[in-house]
Each structure stands twice: as C-alpha cells, then as structure tokens.
Design a protein around this motif. Structure first.
Motif, PDB file in Angstrom:
ATOM      1  N   LEU A  95     -95.738  60.328 -18.841  1.00 54.94           N
ATOM      2  CA  LEU A  95     -94.886  59.493 -17.991  1.00 54.94           C
ATOM      3  C   LEU A  95     -94.160  58.436 -18.822  1.00 54.94           C
ATOM      4  O   LEU A  95     -94.763  57.773 -19.668  1.00 54.94           O
ATOM      5  CB  LEU A  95     -95.726  58.802 -16.921  1.00 54.94           C
ATOM      6  CG  LEU A  95     -94.985  57.805 -16.013  1.00 54.94           C
ATOM      7  CD1 LEU A  95     -94.035  58.543 -15.093  1.00 54.94           C
ATOM      8  CD2 LEU A  95     -95.979  56.967 -15.210  1.00 54.94           C
ATOM      9  N   CYS A  96     -92.875  58.267 -18.552  1.00 57.72           N
ATOM     10  CA  CYS A  96     -92.074  57.200 -19.161  1.00 57.72           C
ATOM     11  C   CYS A  96     -91.264  56.538 -18.060  1.00 57.72           C
ATOM     12  O   CYS A  96     -90.632  57.225 -17.257  1.00 57.72           O
ATOM     13  CB  CYS A  96     -91.143  57.771 -20.231  1.00 57.72           C
ATOM     14  SG  CYS A  96     -90.034  56.528 -20.964  1.00 57.72           S
ATOM     15  N   GLN A  97     -91.304  55.210 -18.005  1.00 55.18           N
ATOM     16  CA  GLN A  97     -90.511  54.448 -17.042  1.00 55.18           C
ATOM     17  C   GLN A  97     -89.772  53.353 -17.789  1.00 55.18           C
ATOM     18  O   GLN A  97     -90.358  52.653 -18.619  1.00 55.18           O
ATOM     19  CB  GLN A  97     -91.396  53.838 -15.960  1.00 55.18           C
ATOM     20  CG  GLN A  97     -90.642  52.985 -14.949  1.00 55.18           C
ATOM     21  CD  GLN A  97     -91.565  52.407 -13.894  1.00 55.18           C
ATOM     22  OE1 GLN A  97     -92.353  53.121 -13.262  1.00 55.18           O
ATOM     23  NE2 GLN A  97     -91.495  51.095 -13.699  1.00 55.18           N
ATOM     24  N   SER A  98     -88.484  53.199 -17.499  1.00 54.65           N
ATOM     25  CA  SER A  98     -87.700  52.189 -18.208  1.00 54.65           C
ATOM     26  C   SER A  98     -86.690  51.524 -17.284  1.00 54.65           C
ATOM     27  O   SER A  98     -86.197  52.129 -16.329  1.00 54.65           O
ATOM     28  CB  SER A  98     -86.955  52.816 -19.400  1.00 54.65           C
ATOM     29  OG  SER A  98     -85.989  53.753 -18.962  1.00 54.65           O
ATOM     30  N   VAL A  99     -86.407  50.249 -17.580  1.00 55.39           N
ATOM     31  CA  VAL A  99     -85.364  49.517 -16.884  1.00 55.39           C
ATOM     32  C   VAL A  99     -84.745  48.539 -17.878  1.00 55.39           C
ATOM     33  O   VAL A  99     -85.447  47.947 -18.708  1.00 55.39           O
ATOM     34  CB  VAL A  99     -85.917  48.767 -15.647  1.00 55.39           C
ATOM     35  CG1 VAL A  99     -86.971  47.750 -16.041  1.00 55.39           C
ATOM     36  CG2 VAL A  99     -84.796  48.119 -14.855  1.00 55.39           C
ATOM     37  N   VAL A 100     -83.434  48.408 -17.815  1.00 51.48           N
ATOM     38  CA  VAL A 100     -82.702  47.517 -18.717  1.00 51.48           C
ATOM     39  C   VAL A 100     -82.059  46.400 -17.902  1.00 51.48           C
ATOM     40  O   VAL A 100     -81.348  46.656 -16.932  1.00 51.48           O
ATOM     41  CB  VAL A 100     -81.616  48.277 -19.500  1.00 51.48           C
ATOM     42  CG1 VAL A 100     -80.838  47.315 -20.402  1.00 51.48           C
ATOM     43  CG2 VAL A 100     -82.234  49.397 -20.327  1.00 51.48           C
TER      44      VAL A 100
END
Length: 207
Positions: A95-100
């Motif tokens: 799992l990978c979760q990202s927010v910029v």
C-alpha cells in the motif's frame, strides 16, 4: 454458477477501465444527487478536504463488493461527485498513499505512507472509498451490473445508493496494479502492518 436469485452467472477477468465506464450512468443524475444531499437523503459522513489523495497497491483482494454514484461535500459547500466503492473485507499488499500540499513561501510538501510490504498485509473491514479515478486489472465473482443502488446487499451494511440509481456488486473482487485518486476513505477497522510515514519538501507521489 448461480447467484443469490438462482440466475446463471459467469466469472472472469475484467479490465477495470472498461468496467468503470459502466458506472457513468450513475453520474448522469448529479443534480438530483445534489438535491438529495441537501434534503438529507444522501449524507456525507464528514466534510472532505480540498485535496484529493492518491492510493496505490500491488494487489487487493476482498469479499462483499458494491459500487454506486455518490456526492461528497467540502466545508465551502461544494458538491463533489464520486464513485463510492465499498468492500466488506479487504486485504492489500504494498500500500502507498500520498498527498501533496502547496503552502505559501515553502512550496510543495509531500506526505507519503507505505504499509503491507514484504510478508505483511494491510487489512480493512467495511471499507468505503470515495474515488474520482481507479484503474488496474480486476476479476469479480457473481457480478451484478445495473442493479438498483438502493437494493445493493453484498457490500457493507450501509452500502446503498439512491433508489433508481445505477449500482453494481459482486461476491468477491481481486485487483492487481491498483491506482486510485479519492476525496475520502472510511473503514470500520484499518490495520496498517509495517506502517512507514514520511514528510518531505517537494512533490513525492505514489504514481
């Protein structure tokens, strides 16, 4: 193989991007959904932020899948059409979760989370994903497309949409190379084995 109503069904691999096109009729009534939300007939569980986030996984397996059109709402009152994807029991790998976030003076700041790598697994129950985009290779068992969204009964207990709206559901779902963009995710339980969260300057996204 027969479904719960005794009808003959088939199973097989489905290209998610082609499959997702079938959900488009559910968004043709966005105006009606907005009215329903205002009347309390379709209530968002919380006000979403002004930022979509990305989630990726090498694989997802689950039981109790249902999907229907819905509306999220932010604190400014803006209505955001989404595909509400629900799974009763789900397991994910890599799992990978990202927010910029872009801030004045500082610029871009990225928050990136990893879990379920190697022998470890991410587990979720009563999972709700308010997505605007999803891709990957998918396989479903006992699939029902075009079912009235208010009668869906294979996903989590509260996973139903509006009456007369488009819905679809399946007994099981298997996906690989999962890529999604979403406004919100809810889960009754979310177990992140091997959690690793990092914040850094600049853009650093899952995909």
């Amino acid at each position: 193989m027969k479904d719960d109503q005794g009808r003959q069904v088939t199973t097989g691999r489905v290209r998610w991007r082609k499959f997702a096109v079938l959900a488009v009729p559910g968004f043709a009534a966005t105006a009606a959904l907005a009215v329903a939300l205002a009347d309390g007939a379709l209530a968002a569980s919380f006000a979403v932020s002004g930022q979509e986030f990305k989630v990726g996984a090498s694989s997802l397996t689950g039981t109790g899948f249902a999907q229907y059109g819905g509306i999220d709402k932010n604190v400014r009152g803006k209505l955001l059409p989404v595909a509400v994807t629900t799974i009763k029991e789900a397991k994910l790998k890599d799992l990978c979760q990202s927010v910029v976030t872009t801030l004045p003076v500082i610029g871009d700041i990225s928050l990136k989370l990893h879990a379920g790598q190697g022998a470890k697994t991410v587990e979720a129950t009563d999972l709700f994903i308010d997505a605007t985009q999803m891709s990957g290779d998918a396989e479903f068992e006992n699939m029902e497309l075009g079912r009235d969204a208010s009668t869906l009964n294979k996903g989590p207990a509260s996973a139903q949409g509006l009456q007369d709206a488009f819905g679809q559901q399946a007994k099981t779902i298997k996906m690989t190379d999962v890529r999604q963009t979403a406004w919100a995710t809810n889960a009754g339980r979310f177990k992140l084995a091997g959690l690793d969260l990092k914040i850094k300057l600049g853009k650093d996204e899952c995909f």
